[in-house]
Motif scaffolding. Sequence first.
Motif, PDB file in Angstrom:
ATOM      1  N   PHE A  84       0.719  -1.075  -0.117  1.00  0.00           N
ATOM      2  CA  PHE A  84      -0.040  -0.156  -0.071  1.00  0.00           C
ATOM      3  C   PHE A  84       0.982   1.073   0.000  1.00  0.00           C
ATOM      4  CE2 PHE A  84      -2.433  -3.460   1.884  1.00  0.00           C
ATOM      5  CZ  PHE A  84      -3.629  -3.195   1.273  1.00  0.00           C
ATOM      6  N   ALA A  85       0.424   2.273  -0.543  1.00  0.00           N
ATOM      7  CA  ALA A  85       0.952   3.667  -0.577  1.00  0.00           C
ATOM      8  C   ALA A  85       0.048   4.730  -0.700  1.00  0.00           C
ATOM      9  CB  ALA A  85       2.117   3.803  -1.701  1.00  0.00           C
ATOM     10  N   ASP A  86       0.071   5.723   0.268  1.00  0.00           N
ATOM     11  CA  ASP A  86      -1.120   6.671   0.248  1.00  0.00           C
ATOM     12  C   ASP A  86      -2.423   6.045   0.637  1.00  0.00           C
ATOM     13  OD1 ASP A  86      -1.700   9.181   0.602  1.00  0.00           O
ATOM     14  OD2 ASP A  86      -1.537   9.611  -1.545  1.00  0.00           O
ATOM     15  N   HIS A  87      -2.389   5.150   1.305  1.00  0.00           N
ATOM     16  CA  HIS A  87      -3.741   4.371   1.822  1.00  0.00           C
ATOM     17  C   HIS A  87      -4.297   3.823   0.428  1.00  0.00           C
ATOM     18  CE1 HIS A  87      -3.481   6.661   5.438  1.00  0.00           C
ATOM     19  NE2 HIS A  87      -3.434   7.625   4.811  1.00  0.00           N
ATOM     20  N   LYS A  88      -3.729   3.436  -0.420  1.00  0.00           N
ATOM     21  CA  LYS A  88      -4.230   2.717  -1.862  1.00  0.00           C
ATOM     22  C   LYS A  88      -3.377   1.559  -1.754  1.00  0.00           C
ATOM     23  CE  LYS A  88      -4.570   6.498  -4.727  1.00  0.00           C
ATOM     24  NZ  LYS A  88      -4.650   7.480  -3.927  1.00  0.00           N
ATOM     25  N   LYS A  89      -3.918   0.431  -2.526  1.00  0.00           N
ATOM     26  CA  LYS A  89      -3.412  -0.940  -2.655  1.00  0.00           C
ATOM     27  C   LYS A  89      -2.855  -0.715  -3.865  1.00  0.00           C
ATOM     28  CE  LYS A  89      -3.718  -5.894  -3.064  1.00  0.00           C
ATOM     29  NZ  LYS A  89      -4.355  -7.013  -3.102  1.00  0.00           N
ATOM     30  N   LEU A  90      -1.419  -1.038  -3.998  1.00  0.00           N
ATOM     31  CA  LEU A  90      -0.939  -1.180  -5.486  1.00  0.00           C
ATOM     32  C   LEU A  90      -1.309  -2.631  -5.997  1.00  0.00           C
ATOM     33  CD1 LEU A  90       2.938  -0.134  -4.491  1.00  0.00           C
ATOM     34  CD2 LEU A  90       0.887   1.284  -4.855  1.00  0.00           C
ATOM     35  N   ASP A  91      -1.704  -2.284  -7.346  1.00  0.00           N
ATOM     36  CA  ASP A  91      -2.124  -3.471  -8.023  1.00  0.00           C
ATOM     37  C   ASP A  91      -0.826  -3.960  -8.747  1.00  0.00           C
ATOM     38  OD1 ASP A  91      -3.372  -5.485  -9.382  1.00  0.00           O
ATOM     39  OD2 ASP A  91      -4.428  -3.828 -10.629  1.00  0.00           O
TER      40      ASP A  91
END
Length: 364
Positions: A84-91
Motif C-alpha cells: 500500500f502507498a498513500d492508503h491505496k493498494k498497489l495492483d
Amino acid sequence: MNKKNICIIYGGKSGEHEISIRSASSVVKTLDENKYNKILIGIDKTGRWYLQPEAEESLRKTGILTLTTDEARKIVIIPSEGFFADHKKLDIDFVMPVLHGTNGEDGTIQGLLELMDIPYSGAGVLGSSVGMDKEITKKIWASEGLETVPFKSLNLEVFSDDAFPLNDFLNGLEKEYGYPLFVKPVRAGSSVGISRAENPEELKAALPKAFQFDSRIMIEPAIDAREIECSVIGNLTAAAYQTGEIAPTHEFYDYEAKYIDENGARLIIPANLDTETSEKIREIAVKAYVSAGIEGMARVDFFIDRRNGKILLNEVNTIPGFTSISMFPKLCEAGGLEYSDMLDKLIELGEERIKLNRKLDFNI
Ligand SMILES: Nc1ncnc2c1ncn2[C@@H]1O[C@H](COP(=O)(O)OP(=O)(O)O)[C@@H](O)[C@H]1O
Ligand SMILES: [Mg+2]
C-alpha cells in the motif's frame, strides 16, 4: 492482451545501492511497454521503501532512475494483502527485485514475497541465501565433486576472543597456502572488504577490513587466474548461455575496477577458450547452479588457473549486474537471448514457480 503490472524494487540498504539503481534503470528501460505497466519502488539507504513517481522524468533525461523519499508515498505492507502507498493498494502482478547484496540477494526480500504470495524473478529463499554465502556455496560444491579454491574461515566471535591464537592461525595459513592470500567477507559482493595480502603485515590488516562487512570471513590462496563468467537461466532445467572473460587492469577485480575506473576491466565476449573448455565450463555452471538450489537466474564465476589450466568455481551471483553493458545480459545476448526476451523469460520462470507452489495443499 492485458498488460501485467510489474513492480521493480531497487536501491536498498546494501553497499551496492548505487549499482542497483543503475541495474534497475536498464531493466525499466528494457521492459516492453506494450506488455507491462511498470510500478517502481525505491528503497533508500536507511531501508525505507517509497513508491516512486510514475513518469520517471530523470530516466528519460539522464537514463538513470532517481529515488524520491516522499513520506506520503511510503510503502506499507500487509503480508496477507499486499503493498500500500498513500492508503491505496498497489495492483502488482509480479515483482522484480533488482537489488544487490544484503537484503536483496540473500533470501530476505524473497521470503517477504513468498509470505505475500507474489511471484518474483530470480532465485527463491534457499538459492538466494546459499548463493550469498560463499562458504556454504563452496561446501555444497565440494560435496558434488565440483572444484573450488580451498579456504579457511574465521568467525568474529572466535577472532575477538583474547584466547584466540592469532599468530598460530596466521602461521598455519602461510604454511598451508603461502602468499599471496585473499581475505574476503563470506557474505558480501562487489569486492567490498576484499584484500590481497602479500605478507603477514598485510594479512593482519586485511582481517578487520573484511570483518567490517560480515561476522564471518574467509582466507584463500591467491590463484594466478583468468576470470571466466557464465550466465545461467532456468528453474529445475537450467541452461547455460555464453562464457565471458573479465580482464581487470588492476591487481585484481576490485571495487574500483568494477565500478569507478572506466578502464578497470575489459569484458571479452565470448571468452577466448577452446570449445572443449567452454563446454566444460557451461556444464559445470549448470551443475553449480542446480546444486546450490538456485532458480530463475545466476551468473556463475570461475577461475582458470594459468599454471595448470584447472577450472575452479569461484562464486555465484543470484542478482548479477543488470545494466545493458553488464556481463550477465551480454552473455545471454551472445547466447541468443536478447535482453528484453530475457526479462520476459525471468517473469515466466517466476510465474511457473508460484504455480507449482500454489498447487501444494498443507492440510493433513
Ligand atoms: N582466491 C583468489 N585468487 C585470485 N583472485 C581472487 C581470489 N578471490 C578473489 N579474487 C579476486 O577478487 C575479486 C572479487 O572476489 P569474489 O570472491 O568474486 O567476491 P565478490 O562477491 O565481491 O565479487 C575476484 O573477481 C578476483 O579478481
Ligand atoms: Mg565476484
